[in-house]
Design an enzyme around this catalytic site. Structure first.
Site, mmCIF file in Angstrom:
data_model
loop_
_atom_site.group_PDB
_atom_site.id
_atom_site.type_symbol
_atom_site.label_atom_id
_atom_site.label_comp_id
_atom_site.label_asym_id
_atom_site.label_seq_id
_atom_site.Cartn_x
_atom_site.Cartn_y
_atom_site.Cartn_z
ATOM 1 N N ASN A 1 0.864 -1.181 0.000
ATOM 2 C CA ASN A 1 0.000 0.000 0.000
ATOM 3 C C ASN A 1 0.899 1.228 0.000
ATOM 4 O O ASN A 1 1.509 1.558 1.012
ATOM 5 C CB ASN A 1 -0.878 -0.056 1.265
ATOM 6 C CG ASN A 1 -1.817 1.125 1.375
ATOM 7 O OD1 ASN A 1 -1.847 2.001 0.508
ATOM 8 N ND2 ASN A 1 -2.588 1.164 2.449
ATOM 9 N N ARG B 1 -2.864 -2.159 -3.152
ATOM 10 C CA ARG B 1 -4.046 -1.353 -2.867
ATOM 11 C C ARG B 1 -4.014 -0.134 -3.793
ATOM 12 O O ARG B 1 -3.009 0.570 -3.872
ATOM 13 C CB ARG B 1 -4.000 -0.894 -1.416
ATOM 14 C CG ARG B 1 -5.187 -0.047 -1.075
ATOM 15 C CD ARG B 1 -5.180 0.331 0.379
ATOM 16 N NE ARG B 1 -6.392 1.079 0.672
ATOM 17 C CZ ARG B 1 -6.676 1.545 1.864
ATOM 18 N NH1 ARG B 1 -5.862 1.338 2.867
ATOM 19 N NH2 ARG B 1 -7.785 2.220 2.065
ATOM 20 N N HIS C 1 -12.976 3.101 1.037
ATOM 21 C CA HIS C 1 -12.942 2.048 2.067
ATOM 22 C C HIS C 1 -13.663 0.784 1.583
ATOM 23 O O HIS C 1 -14.125 -0.021 2.382
ATOM 24 C CB HIS C 1 -13.626 2.491 3.390
ATOM 25 C CG HIS C 1 -12.936 3.621 4.083
ATOM 26 N ND1 HIS C 1 -13.618 4.703 4.598
ATOM 27 C CD2 HIS C 1 -11.625 3.831 4.354
ATOM 28 C CE1 HIS C 1 -12.767 5.540 5.151
ATOM 29 N NE2 HIS C 1 -11.550 5.036 5.019
ATOM 30 N N HIS D 1 -17.211 2.493 9.138
ATOM 31 C CA HIS D 1 -15.748 2.393 9.163
ATOM 32 C C HIS D 1 -15.243 3.715 9.736
ATOM 33 O O HIS D 1 -15.248 4.744 9.058
ATOM 34 C CB HIS D 1 -15.221 2.160 7.735
ATOM 35 C CG HIS D 1 -13.725 2.124 7.646
ATOM 36 N ND1 HIS D 1 -13.015 0.985 7.364
ATOM 37 C CD2 HIS D 1 -12.796 3.101 7.826
ATOM 38 C CE1 HIS D 1 -11.719 1.256 7.360
ATOM 39 N NE2 HIS D 1 -11.575 2.542 7.645
ATOM 40 N N ARG E 1 -11.027 16.085 8.254
ATOM 41 C CA ARG E 1 -11.856 16.438 7.090
ATOM 42 C C ARG E 1 -13.258 16.846 7.534
ATOM 43 O O ARG E 1 -13.827 16.218 8.437
ATOM 44 C CB ARG E 1 -11.958 15.256 6.127
ATOM 45 C CG ARG E 1 -10.692 15.011 5.360
ATOM 46 C CD ARG E 1 -10.797 13.758 4.516
ATOM 47 N NE ARG E 1 -9.722 12.836 4.835
ATOM 48 C CZ ARG E 1 -9.735 11.544 4.557
ATOM 49 N NH1 ARG E 1 -10.754 11.004 3.930
ATOM 50 N NH2 ARG E 1 -8.716 10.786 4.894
ATOM 51 N N GLU F 1 -8.242 -5.224 5.696
ATOM 52 C CA GLU F 1 -8.146 -4.940 4.256
ATOM 53 C C GLU F 1 -7.016 -5.736 3.606
ATOM 54 O O GLU F 1 -7.156 -6.193 2.469
ATOM 55 C CB GLU F 1 -7.914 -3.432 4.060
ATOM 56 C CG GLU F 1 -9.157 -2.618 4.370
ATOM 57 C CD GLU F 1 -8.868 -1.181 4.739
ATOM 58 O OE1 GLU F 1 -8.324 -0.942 5.847
ATOM 59 O OE2 GLU F 1 -9.182 -0.290 3.942
HETATM 60 P P1 ADP Z 1 -6.618 4.865 9.330
HETATM 61 O O1 ADP Z 1 -7.805 5.534 8.742
HETATM 62 O O2 ADP Z 1 -5.370 5.705 9.286
HETATM 63 O O3 ADP Z 1 -6.413 3.420 8.910
HETATM 64 P P2 ADP Z 1 -7.356 3.709 11.883
HETATM 65 O O4 ADP Z 1 -8.487 2.884 11.415
HETATM 66 O O5 ADP Z 1 -6.126 3.029 12.382
HETATM 67 O O6 ADP Z 1 -6.951 4.838 10.888
HETATM 68 O O7 ADP Z 1 -7.911 4.633 13.069
HETATM 69 C C1 ADP Z 1 -7.070 5.530 13.725
HETATM 70 C C2 ADP Z 1 -7.884 6.339 14.703
HETATM 71 O O8 ADP Z 1 -8.534 5.461 15.627
HETATM 72 C C3 ADP Z 1 -6.991 7.223 15.581
HETATM 73 O O9 ADP Z 1 -6.835 8.493 15.024
HETATM 74 C C4 ADP Z 1 -7.788 7.317 16.835
HETATM 75 O O10 ADP Z 1 -8.561 8.483 16.757
HETATM 76 C C5 ADP Z 1 -8.707 6.134 16.835
HETATM 77 N N1 ADP Z 1 -8.460 5.229 17.972
HETATM 78 C C6 ADP Z 1 -7.529 4.250 18.067
HETATM 79 N N2 ADP Z 1 -7.594 3.650 19.275
HETATM 80 C C7 ADP Z 1 -8.573 4.265 19.957
HETATM 81 C C8 ADP Z 1 -9.129 4.139 21.277
HETATM 82 N N3 ADP Z 1 -8.675 3.232 22.126
HETATM 83 N N4 ADP Z 1 -10.139 4.961 21.615
HETATM 84 C C9 ADP Z 1 -10.597 5.889 20.765
HETATM 85 N N5 ADP Z 1 -10.124 6.064 19.532
HETATM 86 C C10 ADP Z 1 -9.123 5.289 19.134
#
Ligand code: ADP
Length: 399
Positions: A7, A91, A180, A208, A241, A384
């Site tokens: 990716n 990806r 997504h 998501h 965003r 993914e």
């Molecule tokens: P990406 O879109 O970059 O793949 P992810 O799906 O990994 O992102 O999500 C990242 C976000 O998830 C972080 O910015 C954070 O806000 C949130 N996150 C991760 N762990 C927790 C948690 N324990 N509680 C609340 N939010 C969380």
């Protein structure tokens, strides 16, 4: 059969190598700051902990080359030589209307991805760089492209048509595409499998919720509607965003603040969402901590975020004429019990009732709704990379 999943971002590259006999991850890693001073590779062989290699990497070819070197390294590697990689799955963000599924990368497919660069100008060019780098280093290994937009290509015109002059669709393909898609495909299939339901007749809403967030209405196993649009800027409020806004806000703020269109877009992409409202962070953990400490704007940011999901749950249930399951996935969806709870609050009329005890989990497949909830509420961690690897096996094995 071992598959490498790649990716590529403009200055980053994430990878995983999987053994597809039992779908286990052998190793994974991330290269950052490609083409920038201080480039670094972080690699983790399953069970061995992370290692970090700092090395100048001028471009994606040099980055992939270092990844391959590490993968065959005696101590940190997981394969003897490159020929053990049977296929590579890439990806790709935008497949426009051209790609409705995953494809073996031929010259024609590569040209098609190139054509879609106008629709995904930030992602498709680095995705292509990754493909070309791998082709150069592994010329005889089959490559497969898996598109973020493909799952949404089943949307009917009524879902994807914007109410603007139709000639913009005809001339420039301005329409809702959605993103997504690989995550929605994995999570919808896993949900049906977990609940023992058939795709036919099923009505799912999937949230998501990560750094970028979007939702999809999945009916009969196919996407009916989604919140992201021509680009990943539309829909839910996200980390940085804005999601949905009145388009007239742009002209109004540009005049007041003396901004040009590029500066305005940058504000909507990078300075809005929960970061913009809270003024604290784009990370939900920071905002939840601040809200718990009594910060009003952090509270408001979380409330606006949950409110938008709630609105779309109602909209999607209306579009599908019902709802069987509401599913949470990605960083926030998998980890934040409090966010799941606030999104589900006051949705009893729809048959959604969360169970606080069951909801007190993170990061595993689970039903978190009350036993008497008409609609099942679930947490299904997304995967993914596994979906990309499965497509890569399916397509490359049929050669
Ligand atoms: P990406 O879109 O970059 O793949 P992810 O799906 O990994 O992102 O999500 C990242 C976000 O998830 C972080 O910015 C954070 O806000 C949130 N996150 C991760 N762990 C927790 C948690 N324990 N509680 C609340 N939010 C969380």
């Amino acid at each position: 059969m071992k598959v490498l999943v790649v990716n590529c971002g403009s200055s980053s590259l994430k990878y995983q190598i999987l053994d597809m006999r039992d779908e286990t991850i052998l190793a994974k890693g991330l290269v950052e700051r490609i083409g920038i001073e201080g480039s670094v590779l972080q690699h983790e062989k399953t069970g061995n902990g992370k290692i970090s290699i700092e090395k100048t990497m001028k471009n994606h070819t040099e980055a992939i080359s270092l990844v391959l070197e590490v993968l065959i390294d005696e101590t940190n590697g997981v394969i003897k030589d490159m020929s053990e990689i049977s296929a590579v799955g890439h990806r790709v963000l935008h497949g426009g209307e051209k790609f409705t599924g995953s494809h073996l990368i031929t010259d024609d497919v590569e040209a098609g991805i190139d054509e879609c660069c106008v629709l995904g100008p930030l992602h498709n060019p680095p995705n292509l760089m990754g493909i070309r780098a791998c082709k150069q280093l592994m010329p005889n290994t089959p490559m497969v492209a898996v598109f973020d937009t493909a799952f949404h290509q089943t949307m009917p015109p009524v879902s994807y048509t914007y109410a603007i002059p139709h000639e913009y669709y005809e001339k420039y393909k301005v329409r809702r595409y959605g993103f997504h898609g690989t995550s929605f495909r994995y999570v919808s299939q896993r949900t049906l499998e977990f609940l023992g339901m058939k795709a036919e007749g099923s009505k799912l809403v999937i949230c998501h919720l990560g750094n970028g967030s979007s939702m999809a209405a999945v009916k009969d196993g196919k996407c009916l509607d989604t919140t992201m649009g021509l680009t990943p800027l539309e829909g839910l409020a996200m980390g940085t965003r804005s999601g949905d806004i009145d388009p007239a806000i742009m002209k109004y703020v540009m005049e007041k603040e003396n901004l040009n269109i590029g500066e305005m877009e940058n504000i909507l992409q990078k300075k809005s969402g929960v970061l913009g409202i809270s003024g604290i962070s784009s990370d939900f953990r920071d905002i939840e901590n601040a809200a718990n400490a009594g910060n009003e704007r952090a509270h408001l940011a979380l409330d606006v975020f949950a409110h938008r999901e709630k609105k779309y749950i109602g909209a999607f249930a209306a579009e599908m004429n019902g709802l069987d399951a509401l599913v949470f996935t990605a960083g926030i969806g998998e980890n934040s019990a409090s966010m799941r709870k606030s999104i589900c609050e006051n949705l009893e009329y729809l048959g959604i009732k969360i169970d606080d005890n069951k909801n007190n989990i993170r990061g595993k497949d689970a039903v978190v709704s009350a036993d008497d909830s008409k609609v099942k509420v679930l947490v299904i961690p997304t995967n993914e990379e596994l979906m990309i690897a499965r497509d890569t096996v399916r397509i490359s094995s049929s050669l």
